[in-house]
Enzyme design. Structure first.
Site, PDB file in Angstrom:
ATOM      1  N   ARG A  47      -2.145 -13.336  27.781  1.00 59.04           N
ATOM      2  CA  ARG A  47      -1.761 -13.906  26.493  1.00 59.04           C
ATOM      3  C   ARG A  47      -2.903 -13.696  25.509  1.00 59.04           C
ATOM      4  NH1 ARG A  47       0.483 -20.038  25.477  1.00 59.04           N
ATOM      5  NH2 ARG A  47      -1.464 -20.642  26.508  1.00 59.04           N
ATOM      6  N   ASP A  49      -4.589 -27.999  27.413  1.00 59.35           N
ATOM      7  CA  ASP A  49      -5.106 -26.906  26.607  1.00 59.35           C
ATOM      8  C   ASP A  49      -5.003 -27.292  25.139  1.00 59.35           C
ATOM      9  OD1 ASP A  49      -2.471 -26.474  25.816  1.00 59.35           O
ATOM     10  OD2 ASP A  49      -2.256 -24.569  26.869  1.00 59.35           O
TER      11      ASP A  49
END
Length: 522
Positions: A161, A441
């Site tokens: 990602r 996160d």
């Protein structure tokens, strides 16, 4: 092409000297020359759309792309190593994590240069080294205690990602301006590894974050076509899964798949960022005031509708519909609490497989067995793209339906507490942080601060009658920061300053990581 136009502003970290070769820099420069003007146009379009939303417009399905939604088309056939993605693990790109995730027994490891990565120069460049060595099966790690780590014989399939279109990499300048972080992350990984991945029977696979429109997906597709031609890689080698983690993106799922149809690996329910996006884009509307985050569950109508639409869209187009994250961490010292946490994971994954998802995410290897068991029992084929599902008709009103619930002062305190803890760690170089038995996160901090901002913006009333004002929010930030500073050293003062600004501004800031990047310890 003159490499004098590209400048590296910091020393190369030890161990990463091989990354920024002249050839790699030439590729980055070519990507920037070709696509930076369009990136700026797409970001300007975001801001123009935001202005229209602030002026009263509501998101809706685009009339100009109705023909794409109505037409009968499919994305490119699924590569062999992507047929079965029932359990995917995600995490940052540090050396030990890469090895453990690839060895975890998950079908896919999404190596994250975005929300689980604090984008220090060292993290970004050494992450590229770790990924290249993992692909070539040469990666190894020895802990300070002497424990050795290396890859097993059947590692997970690797996805990467990259950072979103809104971010830059400040350590690399093109004509004096920071290069796009998306192009930097993608470009280095693709240039260094695409041919090797194909030679090993896999391919360059990506997750694409934070897309708000099909035109942003088109930009990625154009990047893919250009990169494959530049490096002599067959067209269609790249495959990408788009995270539908913005409220605007949910209205353009068909169109996003269509733009990426030669390079698609499906869509994913990025549910935590999706809630943040809902608040950020629509939080100025008092009728869409969100209750405490714990009450915004996947059974909420707007989230359930988003899931149903994503699954139906993906399966109609012949591609995977991936489920969301289980962020729980096994609780070692409390068997009862651990059992309750695992049961919560089991029920969440059961909901996903019954809804029609083709796979799911976990944040910790300890959750893989339970996620796999649920999907093995509920999905006896590699995926369930072919399984007929009752048709659903999801309207704009379904995707925008308010969530009923209560707001509490404890909910306010928890948002500030968790947001400060995450941001403090991020500023210190850690983007994946265990907090209260959850692996968090950047989406954690984004939900936390945007929710407090919304409550302050509307002078929301807590269940005890207290009005949530800017003064109250600043006081809670100060008290929580002081409490946390008493427990350990860290960057809490900086984190508190950023948080206080974010929760009391008139507008909801676009991304927490934009101002925080300027204060990152690097």
């Amino acid at each position: 092409m003159s490499l004098n136009r590209i400048q590296i502003t910091s020393a190369i970290p030890a161990g990463a000297e091989e990354v920024l070769t002249p050839e790699a820099l030439a590729f980055l420069l070519a990507l920037s020359d070709q696509f930076e003007p369009t990136r700026q146009q797409r970001l300007a379009a975001r801001h123009a759309r935001d202005a229209r939303l602030q002026a009263g417009e509501l998101p809706d399905f685009l009339p100009e792309t109705q023909a794409i939604r109505d037409a009968d088309w499919k994305v490119a056939p699924i590569p062999a190593d992507l047929q079965d993605r029932r359990v995917e693990i995600t995490g940052p790109v540090d050396r030990k994590m890469v090895i453990n995730a690839l060895n975890s027994g998950a079908h896919v490891f999404m190596a994250d240069l975005e929300d689980a990565n604090s984008p220090t120069w060292s993290n970004n460049l050494l992450g590229q080294v770790n990924l290249s060595e993992a692909i070539r099966r040469t990666i190894a790690f020895t802990s300070p205690e002497g424990k050795q780590y290396k890859l097993n014989d059947k590692p997970a399939v690797l996805f990467v990602r990259a950072r979103g279109w809104h971010l830059v990499e400040r350590h690399v300048l093109v004509d004096g301006k920071p290069i796009s972080a998306s192009l930097f992350d993608f470009g280095l990984y693709f240039f260094r590894n695409a041919a090797e991945l194909l030679a090993r029977g896999s391919g360059p696979y990506f997750y694409l974050p934070k897309l708000e429109s099909h035109l942003e997906a088109r930009l990625w597709n154009d990047v893919f076509v250009f990169a494959q031609n530049y490096c002599g890689i067959p067209q269609g080698s790249i495959r990408s899964t788009v995270l539908i983690e913005t409220i605007l993106g949910s209205f353009e799922m068909d169109e996003i798949l269509y733009e990426l149809r030669d390079h698609s690996a499906g869509l994913n329910c990025g549910r935590w960022d999706y809630i943040f996006s809902f608040i950020k884009k629509l939080g100025h509307r008092p009728e869409l005031l969100m209750p405490n985050r714990a009450q915004v569950t996947m059974e909420s109508h707007f989230l359930k509708s988003y899931v149903q639409l994503l699954i139906q869209t993906c399966h109609r187009r012949g591609i995977h519909a991936m489920g969301g994250m289980a962020a729980q961490i096994p609780i070692k010292n409390d068997a009862e609490a651990n059992a309750a946490a695992l049961e919560k994971v089991r029920l969440d994954k059961l909901r996903e497989v019954r809804a029609g998802h083709d796979g799911t995410w976990v944040a910790h290897p300890g959750l893989i067995p339970i996620a796999r068991q649920v999907f093995d029992e509920g999905m006896t084929t590699p995926n369930q793209i072919h399984v007929p599902q009752p048709p659903v008709h999801i309207t704009a009103a379904d995707l925008l339906k308010p969530v009923a619930g209560t707001i509490t002062l404890e909910g306010l305190r928890q948002n500030v507490d968790i947001g400060l803890q995450y941001l403090e760690a991020w500023l210190g170089g850690s983007g994946c942080v265990p907090i209260y038995n959850l692996m968090e996160d950047a989406a954690t901090a984004e939900i936390s601060r945007s929710q407090v901002w919304q409550w302050v913006r509307h002078g929301a009333k807590a269940d005890d009658g207290t009005l949530i004002t800017a003064d109250l929010a600043r006081a809670v930030v100060a008290s929580e920061s002081a409490r946390l500073r008493a427990t350990r050293e860290g960057h809490f003062e900086t984190a508190a300053a950023i948080m206080a600004d974010m929760v009391t501004g008139h507008d909801c800031a676009e991304f927490l990581t934009l101002p925080a990047y300027d204060r990152l310890v690097d």
